[in-house]
Write a protein that holds these residues in place. Structure first.
Motif, PDB file in Angstrom:
ATOM      1  N   SER A 115       6.290  -1.571   1.232  1.00  0.00           N
ATOM      2  CA  SER A 115       7.684  -1.461   0.769  1.00  0.00           C
ATOM      3  C   SER A 115       8.187  -0.019   0.807  1.00  0.00           C
ATOM      4  O   SER A 115       9.358   0.221   0.988  1.00  0.00           O
ATOM      5  CB  SER A 115       7.810  -2.004  -0.658  1.00  0.00           C
ATOM      6  OG  SER A 115       7.121  -1.161  -1.565  1.00  0.00           O
ATOM      7  N   ASP A 116       7.275   0.956   0.593  1.00  0.00           N
ATOM      8  CA  ASP A 116       7.697   2.354   0.393  1.00  0.00           C
ATOM      9  C   ASP A 116       8.724   2.404  -0.747  1.00  0.00           C
ATOM     10  O   ASP A 116       9.702   3.151  -0.701  1.00  0.00           O
ATOM     11  CB  ASP A 116       8.291   2.925   1.693  1.00  0.00           C
ATOM     12  CG  ASP A 116       8.378   4.450   1.704  1.00  0.00           C
ATOM     13  OD1 ASP A 116       8.017   5.083   0.685  1.00  0.00           O
ATOM     14  OD2 ASP A 116       8.834   5.002   2.725  1.00  0.00           O
ATOM     15  N   ALA A 117       8.495   1.579  -1.770  1.00  0.00           N
ATOM     16  CA  ALA A 117       9.447   1.478  -2.889  1.00  0.00           C
ATOM     17  C   ALA A 117       9.499   2.775  -3.690  1.00  0.00           C
ATOM     18  O   ALA A 117       8.471   3.380  -3.988  1.00  0.00           O
ATOM     19  CB  ALA A 117       9.047   0.327  -3.805  1.00  0.00           C
ATOM     20  N   HIS A 118      10.706   3.188  -4.019  1.00  0.00           N
ATOM     21  CA  HIS A 118      10.921   4.331  -4.906  1.00  0.00           C
ATOM     22  C   HIS A 118      11.490   3.859  -6.246  1.00  0.00           C
ATOM     23  O   HIS A 118      11.885   4.679  -7.079  1.00  0.00           O
ATOM     24  CB  HIS A 118      11.851   5.356  -4.257  1.00  0.00           C
ATOM     25  CG  HIS A 118      11.182   6.155  -3.159  1.00  0.00           C
ATOM     26  ND1 HIS A 118      10.738   5.580  -1.986  1.00  0.00           N
ATOM     27  CD2 HIS A 118      10.868   7.481  -3.084  1.00  0.00           C
ATOM     28  CE1 HIS A 118      10.186   6.530  -1.227  1.00  0.00           C
ATOM     29  NE2 HIS A 118      10.251   7.680  -1.866  1.00  0.00           N
ATOM     30  N   ALA A 119      11.571   2.549  -6.416  1.00  0.00           N
ATOM     31  CA  ALA A 119      12.063   1.952  -7.657  1.00  0.00           C
ATOM     32  C   ALA A 119      11.534   0.525  -7.707  1.00  0.00           C
ATOM     33  O   ALA A 119      11.267  -0.071  -6.646  1.00  0.00           O
ATOM     34  CB  ALA A 119      13.586   1.952  -7.677  1.00  0.00           C
ATOM     35  N   LEU A 152       0.799  -1.231   0.000  1.00  0.00           N
ATOM     36  CA  LEU A 152       0.000   0.000   0.000  1.00  0.00           C
ATOM     37  C   LEU A 152       0.831   1.280   0.000  1.00  0.00           C
ATOM     38  O   LEU A 152       0.307   2.355   0.284  1.00  0.00           O
ATOM     39  CB  LEU A 152      -0.946  -0.006   1.223  1.00  0.00           C
ATOM     40  CG  LEU A 152      -1.949  -1.156   1.267  1.00  0.00           C
ATOM     41  CD1 LEU A 152      -2.880  -1.011   2.465  1.00  0.00           C
ATOM     42  CD2 LEU A 152      -2.753  -1.232  -0.032  1.00  0.00           C
ATOM     43  N   HIS A 153       2.112   1.185  -0.318  1.00  0.00           N
ATOM     44  CA  HIS A 153       2.950   2.394  -0.261  1.00  0.00           C
ATOM     45  C   HIS A 153       4.065   2.292  -1.301  1.00  0.00           C
ATOM     46  O   HIS A 153       4.995   1.500  -1.148  1.00  0.00           O
ATOM     47  CB  HIS A 153       3.533   2.506   1.162  1.00  0.00           C
ATOM     48  CG  HIS A 153       4.266   3.774   1.457  1.00  0.00           C
ATOM     49  ND1 HIS A 153       4.568   4.169   2.745  1.00  0.00           N
ATOM     50  CD2 HIS A 153       4.774   4.742   0.655  1.00  0.00           C
ATOM     51  CE1 HIS A 153       5.225   5.320   2.723  1.00  0.00           C
ATOM     52  NE2 HIS A 153       5.375   5.686   1.455  1.00  0.00           N
ATOM     53  N   SER A 154       3.927   3.075  -2.384  1.00  0.00           N
ATOM     54  CA  SER A 154       4.975   3.080  -3.417  1.00  0.00           C
ATOM     55  C   SER A 154       4.980   4.421  -4.146  1.00  0.00           C
ATOM     56  O   SER A 154       3.981   5.127  -4.173  1.00  0.00           O
ATOM     57  CB  SER A 154       4.734   1.950  -4.419  1.00  0.00           C
ATOM     58  OG  SER A 154       3.598   2.222  -5.229  1.00  0.00           O
ATOM     59  N   HIS A 155       6.126   4.733  -4.718  1.00  0.00           N
ATOM     60  CA  HIS A 155       6.303   6.022  -5.408  1.00  0.00           C
ATOM     61  C   HIS A 155       6.772   5.821  -6.839  1.00  0.00           C
ATOM     62  O   HIS A 155       7.556   4.922  -7.116  1.00  0.00           O
ATOM     63  CB  HIS A 155       7.328   6.878  -4.662  1.00  0.00           C
ATOM     64  CG  HIS A 155       6.936   7.176  -3.245  1.00  0.00           C
ATOM     65  ND1 HIS A 155       6.130   8.246  -2.905  1.00  0.00           N
ATOM     66  CD2 HIS A 155       7.209   6.534  -2.082  1.00  0.00           C
ATOM     67  CE1 HIS A 155       5.936   8.251  -1.590  1.00  0.00           C
ATOM     68  NE2 HIS A 155       6.581   7.219  -1.063  1.00  0.00           N
ATOM     69  N   SER A 156       6.299   6.701  -7.718  1.00  0.00           N
ATOM     70  CA  SER A 156       6.729   6.665  -9.115  1.00  0.00           C
ATOM     71  C   SER A 156       7.507   7.946  -9.414  1.00  0.00           C
ATOM     72  O   SER A 156       7.696   8.792  -8.538  1.00  0.00           O
ATOM     73  CB  SER A 156       5.508   6.600 -10.040  1.00  0.00           C
ATOM     74  OG  SER A 156       4.834   7.857 -10.021  1.00  0.00           O
ATOM     75  N   ILE A 180      -2.208   8.017  -2.111  1.00  0.00           N
ATOM     76  CA  ILE A 180      -1.348   9.164  -1.829  1.00  0.00           C
ATOM     77  C   ILE A 180      -0.592   8.878  -0.532  1.00  0.00           C
ATOM     78  O   ILE A 180      -1.092   8.159   0.347  1.00  0.00           O
ATOM     79  CB  ILE A 180      -2.210  10.444  -1.653  1.00  0.00           C
ATOM     80  CG1 ILE A 180      -1.339  11.698  -1.533  1.00  0.00           C
ATOM     81  CG2 ILE A 180      -3.114  10.339  -0.412  1.00  0.00           C
ATOM     82  CD1 ILE A 180      -2.156  13.000  -1.560  1.00  0.00           C
ATOM     83  N   GLU A 181       0.629   9.369  -0.461  1.00  0.00           N
ATOM     84  CA  GLU A 181       1.271   9.480   0.849  1.00  0.00           C
ATOM     85  C   GLU A 181       1.152  10.960   1.196  1.00  0.00           C
ATOM     86  O   GLU A 181       1.894  11.799   0.677  1.00  0.00           O
ATOM     87  CB  GLU A 181       2.739   9.058   0.844  1.00  0.00           C
ATOM     88  CG  GLU A 181       3.324   9.168   2.263  1.00  0.00           C
ATOM     89  CD  GLU A 181       4.796   8.795   2.389  1.00  0.00           C
ATOM     90  OE1 GLU A 181       5.484   8.715   1.343  1.00  0.00           O
ATOM     91  OE2 GLU A 181       5.261   8.625   3.519  1.00  0.00           O
ATOM     92  N   VAL A 182       0.187  11.249   2.013  1.00  0.00           N
ATOM     93  CA  VAL A 182      -0.137  12.649   2.286  1.00  0.00           C
ATOM     94  C   VAL A 182       0.577  13.106   3.564  1.00  0.00           C
ATOM     95  O   VAL A 182       0.632  12.376   4.555  1.00  0.00           O
ATOM     96  CB  VAL A 182      -1.684  12.809   2.387  1.00  0.00           C
ATOM     97  CG1 VAL A 182      -2.275  12.064   3.573  1.00  0.00           C
ATOM     98  CG2 VAL A 182      -2.077  14.274   2.426  1.00  0.00           C
ATOM     99  N   ASP A 203       2.114   8.557  -4.369  1.00  0.00           N
ATOM    100  CA  ASP A 203       3.094   9.634  -4.506  1.00  0.00           C
ATOM    101  C   ASP A 203       2.811  10.735  -3.473  1.00  0.00           C
ATOM    102  O   ASP A 203       1.740  10.793  -2.881  1.00  0.00           O
ATOM    103  CB  ASP A 203       3.077  10.176  -5.944  1.00  0.00           C
ATOM    104  CG  ASP A 203       3.907   9.297  -6.876  1.00  0.00           C
ATOM    105  OD1 ASP A 203       5.057   8.972  -6.500  1.00  0.00           O
ATOM    106  OD2 ASP A 203       3.414   8.935  -7.956  1.00  0.00           O
ATOM    107  N   HIS A 204       3.830  11.592  -3.297  1.00  0.00           N
ATOM    108  CA  HIS A 204       3.773  12.590  -2.225  1.00  0.00           C
ATOM    109  C   HIS A 204       2.769  13.711  -2.492  1.00  0.00           C
ATOM    110  O   HIS A 204       2.327  13.918  -3.614  1.00  0.00           O
ATOM    111  CB  HIS A 204       5.164  13.198  -2.018  1.00  0.00           C
ATOM    112  CG  HIS A 204       6.131  12.248  -1.388  1.00  0.00           C
ATOM    113  ND1 HIS A 204       6.056  11.882  -0.061  1.00  0.00           N
ATOM    114  CD2 HIS A 204       7.185  11.563  -1.897  1.00  0.00           C
ATOM    115  CE1 HIS A 204       7.034  11.024   0.217  1.00  0.00           C
ATOM    116  NE2 HIS A 204       7.739  10.814  -0.881  1.00  0.00           N
ATOM    117  N   SER A 205       2.460  14.460  -1.422  1.00  0.00           N
ATOM    118  CA  SER A 205       1.487  15.561  -1.476  1.00  0.00           C
ATOM    119  C   SER A 205       2.218  16.899  -1.667  1.00  0.00           C
ATOM    120  O   SER A 205       3.440  16.962  -1.535  1.00  0.00           O
ATOM    121  CB  SER A 205       0.645  15.550  -0.198  1.00  0.00           C
ATOM    122  OG  SER A 205       1.452  15.817   0.930  1.00  0.00           O
TER     123      SER A 205
HETATM  124 ZN    ZN Z   1       6.933   7.023   0.951  1.00  0.00          ZN
END
Ligand code: ZN
Ligand code: ZN
Length: 346
Positions: free
Chosen positions: A302-306, A103-107, A182-184, A135-137
């Motif tokens: 994961s909070d994956a950024h890749a 439930l936590h990933s970034h593109s 969103i990761e707000v 993605d971030h707020s």
């Molecule tokens: Zn994050």
């Protein structure tokens, strides 16, 4: 072997193994550089050496492409595959096998390194049933946080990717459902950093504190309670903000009244995130125990950024197992329909 696939898979293994970003990006960039070309053109340019002068292609990546178009698995990739056959974490296999999603990933829309499509493709390879794109707020300008306009646009992109998955086009693994999210930021006021009407439209809202982490206990507790009580919040992200290792240095955990915070999570039906990133390992074990006692649910993320970092869930599973968190209380072991019903009800 397809050269683009070979380059991206090399990047995947490097990311999973926590290689330096510049090293990984060489492969991602080379893949992006040749992906618009038809495979025959890539093969032709590799044979004639013309590929060497292309922007984004270096010695290493040239060699990989040459070996791939030559029909084999590039040596470098074969080597990485062999090393990657080992699990990342030694414990937690039982929980890891029960995890269905993340439930936590970034593109690259915020501070991630890869396009959404590559994140979804990697989630598919890893057997995930769902992945929330969070993605971030706007407040997190340093991470290119999404304005309301950009988030609105992203929702359309996610819908397209899911539609492509159903039709068998685009999304290479139709089993993966991409959830909107969103990761707000939890602002200093305790409010969430995005328009409520937009938060209403999202499947998953992860709320996190990203600033003033050294605030006094009372201030931080009040701020976090605000974020937890906000009606949109589903998951409390990396609750202490600590960093235990890595290139960004270390950072002590924030101070807050954990009993009060976790009691609120249980009351307001907010899952406590077990953030799998090796440099975070957040919450610390003692706080996982407190959250368990408080009756909280958990989300192993994961909070994956890749793409390769999506496999970090192994670390989170190991930590959950070590702390004897029952699988039933980990919402990322739930089927997606149950998860979405739960998220919509909170
Ligand atoms: Zn994050
Ligand atoms: Zn964060």
């Amino acid at each position: 072997m397809d050269a683009v696939a070979a380059l991206n898979e090399i990047a995947f293994w490097l990311e999973r193994g926590r290689a330096a970003t510049f090293k990984v990006q060489a492969f991602r960039k080379a893949a992006a550089a040749i992906s618009p070309l038809p495979p025959e053109e890539v093969a032709e340019r590799a044979r004639t050496g013309r590929l060497k002068s292309m922007k984004g292609i270096g010695d290493r990546t040239y060699q990989v492409i040459q070996q791939a178009v030559g029909g084999g698995v590039p040596d470098y990739l074969a080597d990485l595959r062999e090393k990657g056959a080992q699990p990342l974490a030694t414990g937690g296999a039982a929980i890891r096998n029960e995890l269905r999603g993340d439930l936590h990933s970034h593109s690259d829309w915020s501070d991630g390194g890869s396009p959404i499509e590559l994140m979804v493709a990697a989630a598919g390879v890893l057997g995930r049933e769902y992945l929330a794109l969070t993605d971030h707020s706007p407040n997190l300008t340093i991470a290119n946080g999404l304005s309301p306009e950009r988030l609105t646009r992203q929702l359309d992109v996610v819908a397209e990717i899911n539609a492509d998955g159903q039709s068998g086009r685009g999304n290479p693994d139709s089993r993966v459902r991409l959830l909107t999210g969103i990761e707000v930021d939890i602002l200093e006021s305790g409010e969430l950093d995005q328009e409520p009407g937009l938060l209403d439209r999202l499947d998953i809202v992860v709320a996190s504190v990203h600033s003033k982490l050294r605030a006094d206990r009372k201030t931080m507790t009040r701020r976090m309670l605000g974020g937890i009580q906000a009606r949109h919040t589903n998951v409390l992200g990396h609750c202490t903000g600590r960093l235990v290792e890595g290139s960004r240095g270390t950072r002590p955990p924030s101070e807050f009244d954990a009993k009060e915070v976790f009691a609120a999570c249980a009351e307001y039906n907010v899952a406590v995130e077990i953030n799998s990133r090796p440099e975070r390992q957040d919450p610390p074990d003692a706080l996982i125990q407190l959250a368990l006692e408080a009756g909280c649910l958990f989300s192993i993320d994961s909070d994956a950024h890749a793409p390769g970092q999506l496999d970090f869930l192994q670390y989170g599973a190991e930590r959950a197992a070590r702390n004897e968190v029952p699988a039933e209380r980990i919402i990322t072991t739930w089927p997606v329909d149950r998860l979405l019903d739960w998220a919509a009800a909170t």
